[in-house]
Design an enzyme around this catalytic site. Structure first.
Site, PDB file in Angstrom:
ATOM      1  N   ASP A 142       1.207  -0.874  -0.151  1.00 37.60           N
ATOM      2  CA  ASP A 142       0.152  -0.338   0.274  1.00 37.60           C
ATOM      3  C   ASP A 142       0.914   1.111  -0.156  1.00 37.60           C
ATOM      4  O   ASP A 142       1.983   1.084   0.700  1.00 37.60           O
ATOM      5  CB  ASP A 142      -1.278   0.083   1.370  1.00 37.60           C
ATOM      6  CG  ASP A 142      -2.424   0.412   1.145  1.00 37.60           C
ATOM      7  OD1 ASP A 142      -2.439   1.519   0.260  1.00 37.60           O
ATOM      8  OD2 ASP A 142      -2.941  -0.349   1.149  1.00 37.60           O
ATOM      9  N   ASP A 196      -3.716   4.729  -2.641  1.00 34.15           N
ATOM     10  CA  ASP A 196      -4.071   4.990  -1.683  1.00 34.15           C
ATOM     11  C   ASP A 196      -4.904   6.229  -2.637  1.00 34.15           C
ATOM     12  O   ASP A 196      -4.029   6.830  -1.873  1.00 34.15           O
ATOM     13  CB  ASP A 196      -3.855   4.807  -0.399  1.00 34.15           C
ATOM     14  CG  ASP A 196      -4.882   5.393   0.937  1.00 34.15           C
ATOM     15  OD1 ASP A 196      -6.043   4.350   0.980  1.00 34.15           O
ATOM     16  OD2 ASP A 196      -4.512   6.296   1.313  1.00 34.15           O
ATOM     17  N   GLU A 232      -6.307   3.681  -6.071  1.00 34.29           N
ATOM     18  CA  GLU A 232      -7.737   3.511  -5.538  1.00 34.29           C
ATOM     19  C   GLU A 232      -8.337   4.474  -5.313  1.00 34.29           C
ATOM     20  O   GLU A 232      -8.089   6.100  -5.805  1.00 34.29           O
ATOM     21  CB  GLU A 232      -7.958   3.398  -3.202  1.00 34.29           C
ATOM     22  CG  GLU A 232      -9.262   3.216  -3.097  1.00 34.29           C
ATOM     23  CD  GLU A 232      -9.148   3.942  -1.571  1.00 34.29           C
ATOM     24  OE1 GLU A 232     -10.216   3.442  -1.188  1.00 34.29           O
ATOM     25  OE2 GLU A 232      -8.449   4.781  -1.036  1.00 34.29           O
ATOM     26  N   HIS A 269     -11.252  -3.703   3.136  1.00 35.20           N
ATOM     27  CA  HIS A 269     -10.714  -3.926   4.188  1.00 35.20           C
ATOM     28  C   HIS A 269     -11.774  -2.049   4.837  1.00 35.20           C
ATOM     29  O   HIS A 269     -11.504  -1.866   5.469  1.00 35.20           O
ATOM     30  CB  HIS A 269      -9.513  -3.237   5.134  1.00 35.20           C
ATOM     31  CG  HIS A 269      -9.086  -2.292   4.333  1.00 35.20           C
ATOM     32  ND1 HIS A 269      -8.956  -2.062   3.057  1.00 35.20           N
ATOM     33  CD2 HIS A 269      -8.282  -1.451   4.359  1.00 35.20           C
ATOM     34  CE1 HIS A 269      -8.136  -0.898   2.312  1.00 35.20           C
ATOM     35  NE2 HIS A 269      -8.108  -0.354   2.858  1.00 35.20           N
ATOM     36  N   ASP A 270     -12.302  -1.699   3.907  1.00 37.08           N
ATOM     37  CA  ASP A 270     -13.216  -1.190   3.949  1.00 37.08           C
ATOM     38  C   ASP A 270     -14.755  -0.638   4.099  1.00 37.08           C
ATOM     39  O   ASP A 270     -16.150   0.157   3.970  1.00 37.08           O
ATOM     40  CB  ASP A 270     -12.196   0.724   2.654  1.00 37.08           C
ATOM     41  CG  ASP A 270     -11.381   1.100   3.351  1.00 37.08           C
ATOM     42  OD1 ASP A 270     -11.489   1.004   3.962  1.00 37.08           O
ATOM     43  OD2 ASP A 270     -11.267   1.591   2.607  1.00 37.08           O
TER      44      ASP A 270
HETATM   45  C1  GLC Z   1      -8.063   4.485   1.712  1.00 38.58           C
HETATM   46  C2  GLC Z   1      -8.224   3.236   2.517  1.00 38.58           C
HETATM   47  C3  GLC Z   1      -8.949   3.330   4.004  1.00 38.58           C
HETATM   48  C4  GLC Z   1      -8.197   4.497   5.075  1.00 38.58           C
HETATM   49  C5  GLC Z   1      -8.535   6.010   4.048  1.00 38.58           C
HETATM   50  C6  GLC Z   1      -7.449   7.128   4.380  1.00 38.58           C
HETATM   51  O1  GLC Z   1      -9.498   4.503   1.449  1.00 38.58           O
HETATM   52  O2  GLC Z   1      -8.577   1.968   1.568  1.00 38.58           O
HETATM   53  O3  GLC Z   1      -9.029   1.887   5.052  1.00 38.58           O
HETATM   54  O4  GLC Z   1      -9.192   4.708   5.691  1.00 38.58           O
HETATM   55  O5  GLC Z   1      -7.769   6.097   2.661  1.00 38.58           O
HETATM   56  O6  GLC Z   1      -6.274   6.538   4.390  1.00 38.58           O
END
Ligand code: GLC
Length: 553
Positions: free
Chosen positions: A99, A200, A254, A326-327
């Site tokens: 990540d 991310d 992402e 995980h989100d």
């Molecule tokens: C992304 C991650 C998430 C995190 C956010 C801030 O969406 O997947 O888990 O809380 O970024 O870093």
């Protein structure tokens, strides 16, 4: 270096390290645990791993608040343990991606601590603004996790921008020194041997000049001015040219709020800066944009998202396929049925694993872990869940309703410890687990499913093996044959004379299914099913959440 696009042949497994497996008995998952389970991951047919952040972090956002980008947290075993895992994965022919969280750091990162004190060259590493007239905030933007997007810093006597938690200040990517740091981080991990990055919220890194007020999007005001911002492509191009191009990597961006047309600006294979994207449209079949804005599940909405990405990227760019990470809460609890946990889990696997793209399986998805339902809100750990419970939902709802809402939407449902066995703490740790274990672990666990030929775990293995074996799944054309049905999802893949037909029922009630024109079911080979193979008149009446996969040659 030549780009081979090796990722098109792979299936990835996502590890959220603190809940995967504790190897040293301190109650927190770690790399010793991962090392022990490399054979397990390989046995699933997965030949890639995405690690959620392993770096040193105060843990406010469970590792997405990084205080040192060039190290591995001691809690996970440090750099030595990471090297061992990386070598172990590579020895098994697996790739490893990390990540990369560079929209923001932790406020405990040395850069931020120096920036607050105006120590050069860090003064402009973050987005600082003075207080407005009459004590006004610099603008009206919201953060995703904790109220307004601005926090006052007593030491520097200015506000800093944080699009996420207060302890996650946004980096100032317009500063060339910050971009140098990002490239340094990328090179560091690539030189160490990692095979790519999951980047991310990467579409947030360039903010509109002047940080203007935003008058749309009530809960995430500002997003119009920082999502797909003015210089995002320029910066990504720079990272690609200066850091990635020397390596045969896989990069995933992402991207909240992205539709295929916009995505192509990032991932078109002829001129994109990334290889694929985590889009959120497939996560919106039971909510409006965010998990907390609940709506009844609609199979039609899910299929619309699947179709859109399959059709629009075809021949131009590559899809990243997923149903869990995980989100988001667990997919069986969302799009399937806890009553038909195994059946619907198998159907959901078929609904995405045979599409065109690189599939990702999130830890626990392969055994059908379901949502966790604590009795009290204080059991939740996640900063976003807590905020929603205490603030957003507090305004309108009574306590018990708010708790139920969290049961449905909280990210913590995906973060309970992995259920390895029926032993104490689900075999996750011999110590005291850092987080609650889902009560259903005695029934839902890896050990039980290894011994059961009809288990979901075995089904995932078979499905992934089929995916690996058949070229039609990698390269074939995609067609959705029932786009208007609210219950059936029937899609095919075609490559020359070879065809695959996938039939998925998203409902408990019986539905008449007739094979689409050109498919004679009795001539196909039934490769995978969650019930039986009975046919009548080139079709069948579905059982609850039935799925079948036919292969024609
Ligand atoms: C992304 C991650 C998430 C995190 C956010 C801030 O969406 O997947 O888990 O809380 O970024 O870093």
């Amino acid at each position: 270096m030549e780009k081979t696009r090796w990722y098109k042949d792979r299936v990835f497994y996502q590890i959220w390290p603190r809940s995967f497996l504790d190897g040293d008995g301190d109650g927190v998952g770690d790399l010793l645990g991962v090392y022990e389970k490399l054979d397990y991951i390989q046995s699933l047919g997965c030949d890639g791993i995405w690690f959620s952040p392993l770096y040193p972090s105060p843990g406010v956002d469970c590792g997405y608040d990084i205080s040192d980008y060039m190290d591995i947290d001691a809690m996970y075993g440090g750099m030595e343990a990471f090297r061992k895992v990386l070598d172990g994965a590579h020895a098994r022919g697996m790739k490893v991606i990390m990540d990369l969280v560079v929209n923001h750091t932790s406020d405990e990162h040395e850069w931020f601590q120096k920036s607050r004190r105006r120590i050069e060259p860090y003064t402009d590493y973050y987005i600082w603004r003075p207080q407005g007239l009459g004590g006004k905030l610099p603008n009206n933007w919201d953060s995703m996790f904790e109220g307004k997007a601005w926090q006052w810093d007593e030491l520097r006597r200015e506000y800093y921008l944080h699009l996420f938690a207060v302890k996650q200040p946004d980096l100032n990517m317009d500063n060339p020194l910050v971009r140098q740091e990002v490239k340094r981080i990328m090179r560091f991990w690539l030189d160490l041997g990692v095979d790519g990055f999951r980047e991310d919220v990467i579409t947030f890194i360039s903010k509109r000049d002047g940080l203007p007020n935003d008058y749309f999007m009530p809960a995430s005001r500002g997003i119009a001015h920082y999502n797909h911002g003015p210089r995002v492509h320029q910066y990504l191009e720079e990272f690609k040219h200066d850091a990635l191009d020397g390596h045969d990597t896989f990069t995933i961006g992402e991207a909240p709020l992205v539709a295929p047309k916009k995505a192509l600006d990032y991932i078109d294979e002829r001129h994109g800066q990334l290889d694929t994207m985590i889009q959120f449209q497939c996560m919106n079949a039971d909510c409006f944009l965010i998990d907390y804005a609940a709506l009844p599940f609609s199979a039609r909405r899910l299929k619309r998202a699947f179709d859109l990405w399959q059709y629009k990227l075809d021949g131009k760019a590559w899809n990243m396929l997923y149903l869990e990470n995980h989100d988001h809460p667990r997919v069986i609890s969302r799009y399937g049925s806890e009553k038909y946990r195994v059946e619907s889990g198998k159907m959901l696997a078929c609904s995405y694993l045979f599409q065109k793209g690189t599939p990702f399986v999130y830890q626990g998805q392969e055994i059908g872990m379901t949502n966790w339902r604590p009795k009290k809100a204080s059991d939740y750990e996640d900063v976003q869940t807590r905020w929603h419970y205490e603030h957003m939902l507090a305004k309108v709802l009574p306590d018990d309703v708010r708790l139920k809402w969290c049961h449905r939407a909280s990210r913590d449902s995906a973060r309970t410890p992995m259920q390895w066995s029926a032993e104490k703490n689900a075999g996750f740790t011999t110590g005291t687990p850092w987080f609650h274990v889902n009560d259903n672990y005695r029934e839902v666990n890896v050990a039980a499913q290894e011994n059961d030929p009809n288990s979901l775990l075995r089904f995932y293995r078979d499905a992934i093996m089929i995916r690996k074996r058949l070229r039609v799944i990698r390269d074939g054309d995609y067609v959705d044959h029932t786009p208007l049905s609210g219950s059936l999802y029937v899609y095919s893949r075609t490559l020359g004379d070879e065809k695959l037909l996938v039939v998925c029922s998203f409902v408990e009630r019986p539905v008449h299914f007739r094979a689409p024109q050109g498919f004679e079911l009795s001539r196909g080979e039934l490769l995978l099913a969650n019930y039986g193979s009975g046919l009548s008149k080139n079709g069948f009446i579905t059982k609850p959440y039935e799925c079948r996969v036919y292969h024609f040659t």
